[in-house]
Design a protein around this motif. Sequence first.
Motif, PDB file in Angstrom:
ATOM      1  N   ALA A   1      -0.818 -54.186 -29.047  1.00  0.00           N
ATOM      2  CA  ALA A   1      -0.946 -52.411 -28.663  1.00  0.00           C
ATOM      3  C   ALA A   1      -1.096 -52.015 -29.522  1.00  0.00           C
ATOM      4  O   ALA A   1      -1.794 -52.119 -30.312  1.00  0.00           O
ATOM      5  CB  ALA A   1       1.033 -52.198 -28.328  1.00  0.00           C
ATOM      6  N   ARG A   2      -1.884 -50.326 -29.134  1.00  0.00           N
ATOM      7  CA  ARG A   2      -2.042 -49.726 -30.236  1.00  0.00           C
ATOM      8  C   ARG A   2      -1.724 -48.223 -30.421  1.00  0.00           C
ATOM      9  O   ARG A   2      -1.269 -47.314 -28.851  1.00  0.00           O
ATOM     10  CB  ARG A   2      -4.200 -49.156 -29.517  1.00  0.00           C
ATOM     11  CG  ARG A   2      -5.260 -48.489 -30.109  1.00  0.00           C
ATOM     12  CD  ARG A   2      -6.037 -48.165 -29.520  1.00  0.00           C
ATOM     13  NE  ARG A   2      -5.902 -47.947 -27.852  1.00  0.00           N
ATOM     14  CZ  ARG A   2      -6.149 -46.189 -27.951  1.00  0.00           C
ATOM     15  NH1 ARG A   2      -6.266 -45.207 -28.663  1.00  0.00           N
ATOM     16  NH2 ARG A   2      -5.864 -45.815 -26.726  1.00  0.00           N
ATOM     17  N   LEU A   3      -1.697 -47.918 -31.319  1.00  0.00           N
ATOM     18  CA  LEU A   3      -0.910 -46.227 -31.242  1.00  0.00           C
ATOM     19  C   LEU A   3      -1.852 -45.284 -31.113  1.00  0.00           C
ATOM     20  O   LEU A   3      -2.970 -45.184 -32.064  1.00  0.00           O
ATOM     21  CB  LEU A   3      -0.258 -46.216 -33.412  1.00  0.00           C
ATOM     22  CG  LEU A   3       0.543 -45.705 -33.697  1.00  0.00           C
ATOM     23  CD1 LEU A   3       1.518 -45.526 -34.491  1.00  0.00           C
ATOM     24  CD2 LEU A   3      -0.061 -43.913 -33.865  1.00  0.00           C
ATOM     25  N   VAL A   4      -1.764 -44.494 -30.384  1.00  0.00           N
ATOM     26  CA  VAL A   4      -3.061 -43.389 -30.255  1.00  0.00           C
ATOM     27  C   VAL A   4      -2.525 -42.025 -30.886  1.00  0.00           C
ATOM     28  O   VAL A   4      -3.615 -41.671 -31.385  1.00  0.00           O
ATOM     29  CB  VAL A   4      -2.528 -43.411 -28.698  1.00  0.00           C
ATOM     30  CG1 VAL A   4      -2.307 -41.878 -28.003  1.00  0.00           C
ATOM     31  CG2 VAL A   4      -1.675 -44.271 -27.404  1.00  0.00           C
ATOM     32  N   SER A   5      -0.965 -41.771 -31.106  1.00  0.00           N
ATOM     33  CA  SER A   5      -1.502 -40.752 -31.893  1.00  0.00           C
ATOM     34  C   SER A   5       0.019 -40.553 -32.359  1.00  0.00           C
ATOM     35  O   SER A   5       1.113 -41.383 -32.343  1.00  0.00           O
ATOM     36  CB  SER A   5      -1.830 -38.779 -31.160  1.00  0.00           C
ATOM     37  OG  SER A   5      -1.683 -38.084 -32.251  1.00  0.00           O
ATOM     38  N   ALA A   6       0.659 -39.519 -33.210  1.00  0.00           N
ATOM     39  CA  ALA A   6       1.687 -39.569 -34.235  1.00  0.00           C
ATOM     40  C   ALA A   6       1.438 -38.527 -34.754  1.00  0.00           C
ATOM     41  O   ALA A   6       1.115 -37.793 -35.573  1.00  0.00           O
ATOM     42  CB  ALA A   6       2.183 -40.291 -35.548  1.00  0.00           C
ATOM     43  N   LEU A   7       3.318 -37.817 -34.682  1.00  0.00           N
ATOM     44  CA  LEU A   7       3.212 -36.470 -35.585  1.00  0.00           C
ATOM     45  C   LEU A   7       5.034 -36.607 -36.871  1.00  0.00           C
ATOM     46  O   LEU A   7       5.812 -37.308 -35.781  1.00  0.00           O
ATOM     47  CB  LEU A   7       3.973 -35.227 -34.620  1.00  0.00           C
ATOM     48  CG  LEU A   7       4.458 -33.981 -35.339  1.00  0.00           C
ATOM     49  CD1 LEU A   7       3.238 -33.417 -35.952  1.00  0.00           C
ATOM     50  CD2 LEU A   7       4.468 -33.100 -34.376  1.00  0.00           C
TER      51      LEU A   7
END
Length: 304
Positions: free
Chosen positions: A171-177
């Motif tokens: 899996a790939r982490l796309v974006s985060a907040l």
Amino acid sequence: MVDSTDKTEKGASASVAIDGTRARNVREAKKLTQLYVANVVGVTTDTISRWENNRYPSIKRDNAQKLADALEVTLEEILRAEDPEEPDTQPVTVQVPSRKRVLLPLSVLALLLLGTLLYFILRQPAPAPRAIRWVPRFAAPGEVIPVQVKVARQPASPFGFILRERLPAGARLVSALPVTSSTESEGKWLVPTGGAPATVSYSLKVPANFPSGKDAALKGELVVHGGEGSNRAESVGGSTSVHIGAYHWADSNGDGRIDDDEIMPAYYICEEMKGLGLDWKTIEAIWSGKGYRWDAKSGYTVLK
């Protein structure tokens, strides 16, 4: 979809009476959706709605504890207050025990006291996790899905925390907040001090080659400052996996459509995670149609 919880609510051996109105007020005050709470507890949104409307006189204690964990409160805070018992006005006859009854062997009395003490120690519930993860029940290979971790912090604590989330293989982490310090297999967040609850949101792309019919697992831990320079790690509770197949993540019951009960929770998630790569237009198109079909080549096809 039939919720197995509905079949076992009545007649459960270990059950408690919850105050549905109080539970709903807590959920709305903390801006938690029924979908989030349902995923943490492991039931459907219909079941959460019935609980909040006091449709059952009691529910299983395990489910009540999971509901309290999802709402970030203690179990006692959502239990229904019992009516006080009427005082017993009947005269009491006092009997003077015989000497043989008074002279109970001290060894037997000690065993009884020890057994009672062990019973109350062992029946104490495990402490509720401080961090609760929400992840959709379903997703398709190659789809970008939302994940949220809500952390309840003690108002008196001056310390922040570190959150580590281990991603499913491939899996790939796309974006985060907030912004994350991530690697290929792990996301890490340093959240500063403060007494208010904190939410860490991130979008995750499921591997396009992930086997259909399998579960993608997530695992995380919260590193909390324990004072005097020491730290301790606590496991993240809540949802731990998402089932991969021909589903959209907003289709919470996997019936091939996004209905009126599912569109609002999806909208709130997309609003809270705006700019993190979620495709709201596809969700709205599926809701406006009669359903959807998914395949690996063309992705989602809206049924008119």
